[in-house]
Scaffold this motif. Structure first.
Motif, short mmCIF file in Angstrom:
data_model
loop_
_atom_site.label_atom_id
_atom_site.label_comp_id
_atom_site.label_asym_id
_atom_site.label_seq_id
_atom_site.Cartn_x
_atom_site.Cartn_y
_atom_site.Cartn_z
N PRO A 193 1.60 4.60 -8.16
CA PRO A 193 0.46 4.91 -9.03
C PRO A 193 -0.28 6.17 -8.60
O PRO A 193 -0.45 6.43 -7.41
CB PRO A 193 -0.43 3.67 -8.85
CG PRO A 193 -0.16 3.24 -7.44
CD PRO A 193 1.28 3.57 -7.15
N VAL A 205 -4.40 4.14 -5.51
CA VAL A 205 -3.63 5.17 -6.21
C VAL A 205 -3.72 6.47 -5.44
O VAL A 205 -4.66 6.70 -4.68
CB VAL A 205 -4.13 5.37 -7.66
CG1 VAL A 205 -4.08 4.07 -8.44
CG2 VAL A 205 -5.54 5.94 -7.68
N THR A 254 0.04 -0.69 -9.54
CA THR A 254 -0.41 -0.55 -8.14
C THR A 254 0.23 -1.55 -7.19
O THR A 254 0.20 -1.34 -5.98
CB THR A 254 -1.94 -0.70 -8.06
OG1 THR A 254 -2.32 -1.98 -8.60
CG2 THR A 254 -2.64 0.41 -8.82
#
Length: 525
Positions: free
Chosen positions: A55, A100, A48
């Protein structure tokens, strides 16, 4: 809450997509779980926070993630009300999705009846060319080419060599996927697929952006140039002054209308046509000057326009690489009689295929262009001119409309990268681009020069750094002009540039870290 949703797109990239299985995510939000699986947190942080990765979580996993976390909150906070636990769960989901993106589960998948959940996750990963970080033993065993443990992911990162792509088209698309999908749905559901409101909306928006009164969408940048020349009644027997250093489309458009390209050498510092050399190239047959705003930097238009006025010539600008550039504070788009644009995918404003446009302040010229692009017809089956089929299609217009809203921000990113290059390479042996005080370039390309260009490019390639040559063969040396009689000795600057120019990685998705890798790679050569 705005959720990022990405799908697979094509294009070279050094950034790896990573799909995080929910067991990895849940570990990071639970101290007891993290004690048992300590590698989950560093793997999550790497995926991340590193510029090397994007991600994702599979959209098919979101309900399960919410359910499992809600159950965990019920165990941890037995006295809390259902509404309070629901609020905690919502905050958790928001926090995850701030870090994400959602990877959609494609419609074209084969379900594994033995493990439906895993097959959905793997389908999402395959759709975006992602690796899956998981603790699921069954997934690791069944999909070893895609699934890997947190430990293995961390180890593989430590072994990765430097990789800097020349241009990352995939990342550009993924940044805007939600908007692009909305535009796609709008066009597909409209039932109108040739010209129409979608094209008209983009033409008006792009013309306004360019500070021009009219915009006419066509099928490509080459068509934009050719049709602009035709609309100005330039044809057989005429001459058009062009730069000797440019992409060959500039010359081809002139040749395709039956006119003759007359090359003029560039200013070495800016790569653009030298206004001081233009007047000497004018003959009684000259009808137009075709300056190119090469590499995203405006040509010096005021002296060019003054020369054109003195000699009664048209000025048709090739702005294929200059979307958003400014000359003395005014956007490129309506200084000359017509301005031709390309929306080739790699441009600052690029479509998902070919596309082009012409902008102008001349209403009659715009109407002539609309006639010529559509079989020479205003009324169906009635053809006033021998036109062609060169129409920007509604789907590309919709995509371009999405990207137009982000163009200024993306150009600002390019400027920041260019500034990093200019500062980081200031005392290097390279010849760096020079920006006149009246120009505001958009850095479509960052082009340097070096007398041992080919050796430098090989060394950069070995270091994992992409580069391209714009352009290795000047137009007057191209085989298609072998019989045109151009004297090679008259264009020494263009010839020398072709042997020295090299374009460094440039694009709005290029990171500062990657730019630093480029600078470091050059300094090591």
């Amino acid at each position: 809450m705005t959720t990022r949703c990405y799908k697979k797109t094509m294009g070279p990239t050094s950034v790896q997509n990573i799909l995080l299985d929910i067991n990895i995510i849940l570990d990071c939000y639970d101290a007891e779980r993290l004690k048992r699986f300590p590698s989950s947190k560093p793997a999550f942080n790497l995926a991340t926070q590193s510029a090397s990765y994007r991600p994702f979580i599979s959209s098919s996993s979101l309900d399960n993630l919410e359910f499992l976390k809600s159950r965990a909150f019920k165990q941890s906070y037995p006295q809390a009300t259902a509404a309070e636990r629901q609020q905690l769960t919502l905050f958790f989901i928001k926090d995850v999705l701030n870090q994400v993106a959602l990877a959609k589960t494609p419609a074209y998948l084969e379900i594994d009846d033995n493990d439906i959940e895993d097959s959905l996750i793997i389908a999402s990963a395959k759709a975006i060319d992602a690796k899956v970080i998981t603790r699921d033993a069954g997934m690791l065993d069944q999909y070893p080419e895609i699934a890997l443990t947190a430990d293995r992911f961390i180890q593989s990162h430590q072994k990765q060599p430097t990789q800097v792509p020349f241009l990352d088209l995939k990342a550009a698309t993924q940044e805007l996927t939600a908007e692009i999908e909305q535009a796609t749905d709008r066009v597909l559901n409209s039932g109108w697929y040739i010209l129409g409101e979608e094209v008209e909306r983009f033409e008006a928006d792009f013309a306004a952006y360019c500070q021009a009164a009219h915009g006419v969408g066509v099928a490509s940048g080459l068509d934009a140039l050719q049709l602009a020349l035709r609309a100005c009644d330039i044809g057989p027997g005429d001459e058009v002054i062009v730069p000797s250093h440019t992409f060959i489309a500039t010359w081809l458009a002139v040749s395709q209308v039956g006119a003759t390209p007359v090359p003029v050498e560039p200013i070495e510092a800016t790569y653009n046509i030298d206004p001081a050399r233009i007047e000497a190239a004018i003959t009684p047959r000259t009808r137009a000057i075709l300056p190119v705003h090469l590499y995203g930097q405006p040509a010096d238009l005021d002296p060019i326009l003054a020369i054109a006025r003195r000699h009664g010539l048209k000025v048709i600008e090739d702005a294929a690489q200059a979307h958003g550039a400014r000359y003395k504070g005014q956007r490129i788009g309506a200084h000359g009689d017509a301005v031709a644009w390309s929306f080739y995918p790699g441009k600052n404003l690029g479509a998902f295929g070919d596309g082009g446009a012409v902008t102008t302040n001349n209403a009659d010229l715009a109407e002539r262009l609309r006639l010529l692009r559509n079989y020479g017809s205003r009324e169906k089956y009635v053809n006033q001119a021998q036109g062609c089929n060169s129409r920007l299609d509604p789907l590309q217009a919709a995509f371009l409309g999405v990207k137009l809203r982000h163009l200024d921000a993306w150009n600002d990113r390019r400027r920041a990268l260019a500034e990093a290059y200019l500062q980081g390479l200031a005392d290097s042996p390279l010849t760096l681009p020079v920006v006149p005080e009246w120009a505001e370039p958009v850095w479509h390309l960052f082009v340097i020069r070096h007398p041992q260009r080919d050796a430098l490019q090989r060394q950069l390639t070995e270091a994992g750094i992409g580069s391209l040559i714009h352009y290795p063969i000047p137009p007057h040396r191209q085989p298609c002009y072998a019989d045109a009689g151009y004297d090679d000795g008259r264009y020494p600057i263009a010839t020398r540039m072709a042997g020295e120019v090299l374009s460094l990685p440039m694009g709005p998705q290029l990171t500062r870290e990657q730019a630093a890798d480029v600078i470091s790679g050059i300094r090591k050569t």
